[in-house]
Design an enzyme around this catalytic site. Sequence first.
Site, short mmCIF file in Angstrom:
data_model
loop_
_atom_site.label_atom_id
_atom_site.label_comp_id
_atom_site.label_asym_id
_atom_site.label_seq_id
_atom_site.Cartn_x
_atom_site.Cartn_y
_atom_site.Cartn_z
CG HIS A 84 -29.99 -14.06 -14.52
ND1 HIS A 84 -28.74 -13.55 -14.23
CD2 HIS A 84 -30.10 -14.01 -15.87
CE1 HIS A 84 -28.13 -13.20 -15.35
NE2 HIS A 84 -28.93 -13.46 -16.36
CG ASP A 196 -26.50 -10.65 -18.73
OD1 ASP A 196 -27.47 -11.20 -18.18
OD2 ASP A 196 -25.71 -11.25 -19.47
CD GLU A 229 -28.68 -16.82 -17.21
OE1 GLU A 229 -28.99 -17.04 -18.39
OE2 GLU A 229 -27.64 -16.17 -16.89
CD GLU A 230 -24.59 -14.58 -16.75
OE1 GLU A 230 -24.11 -15.31 -17.63
OE2 GLU A 230 -25.19 -13.52 -17.01
CG ASP A 252 -31.43 -12.99 -19.50
OD1 ASP A 252 -30.57 -12.08 -19.49
OD2 ASP A 252 -31.20 -14.13 -19.07
CG HIS A 339 -21.36 -11.56 -20.48
ND1 HIS A 339 -21.05 -12.91 -20.38
CD2 HIS A 339 -22.63 -11.45 -20.05
CE1 HIS A 339 -22.11 -13.57 -19.92
NE2 HIS A 339 -23.08 -12.70 -19.71
#
Length: 372
Positions: A84, A196, A229-230, A252, A339
């Site tokens: 993603h 990410d 995706e998130e 991922d 994150h």
Amino acid sequence: MSDASGSAPAEGDADAARGVPGVLRDLLTARGPSGYETAPAAVWRDAASAFAEVSTDVVGTPLALVSAKHGYESAPPRLLVMGHIDEIGLIVSYIDDEGFLWFRTVGGWDAQVLVGQRVVLDTAAGPVTGVVGRKPIHLLREEDAKKVAQIREMHIDIGATDGAQARERVRVGDVAVIDAEPVELPHGRLISRALDNRLGSYVAYEVARLVADAGGAQWELASVAVAQEEITFGGSRTSAFALAPAAAIVVDVTHATDAPGIEVKESGKHELGSGPVLCRGSTLNQRLFELLFETAQAEKIPFTLEASARATGTDADAVHLSRAGVPTALVSIPIRYMHSPVELVHLDDVYACARLIAAAALRLDADTSFAR
């Protein structure tokens, strides 16, 4: 040896000595929170157009198709490789009369990370710089100073003197990301926001490039850098349905467990530099896992293993249920500080992940089956 895999020792810093590839750096510097991935998607699509047939769907997911090497009487089977391309961000929800912007989060945030950060908002007139503020700790009551900061207590300050001035520059619904450029560290390590999962989208791109350079595989390869995706798995749902793959490999990130305070008995042992992480679990296809496992051993690519008891929390959760079901594997890259604006990766793990998946794709033939 890596984990219980029986794979070869890590190759050291040979790959990472090359520095950050230009495509990866461009992906990391492009801003693209979920639903607003246009800039990084353009980087990805333009790079892939050098060796593949490219397009972008209505959701915003770019696709690179690499034709199969050998002709089939009917259409060849299709392998889908997916990472993603969206990142977590902020979205403006209200502009008050004093000129401060109030916001909600796009994706999962640790609120403590946001206090005092510099951000960039993308607006109709171009980028706007601001800072995330809250009441200074000096002015908090003692009991409040001990509490974790809440998103509702924070605002973005763009230097406006009043609400009218702020509304001339920013609209409700404009999005922001933390203003943080990639930084290279010694020993092949890289710090950046959006690892990410720009890393996964880069691996999908690199797999397509490697397979194209090899003259194609016996299966058609569809590499995608999926959107959203998130927040909803939106891009993986639509791509898996539209492309109808015979098998899929989702790429991922996962948690590197060599940072302080992490319990390896719960999370597994996945150190920086130990290679890609192959996941096993009830929603994942065991035959496809074995292909990746055997390929890594044969190619002497280091790797570790992790287990998923239920859902993986990745696009694999959407892909494996698409249409009548898709045999799906999950390959992850270990990173620290997920994150946050200082996510940290070992570049050797990124390169090893791409090499592994490309090598597995080149092993597929007309007799390959992932039926349970």
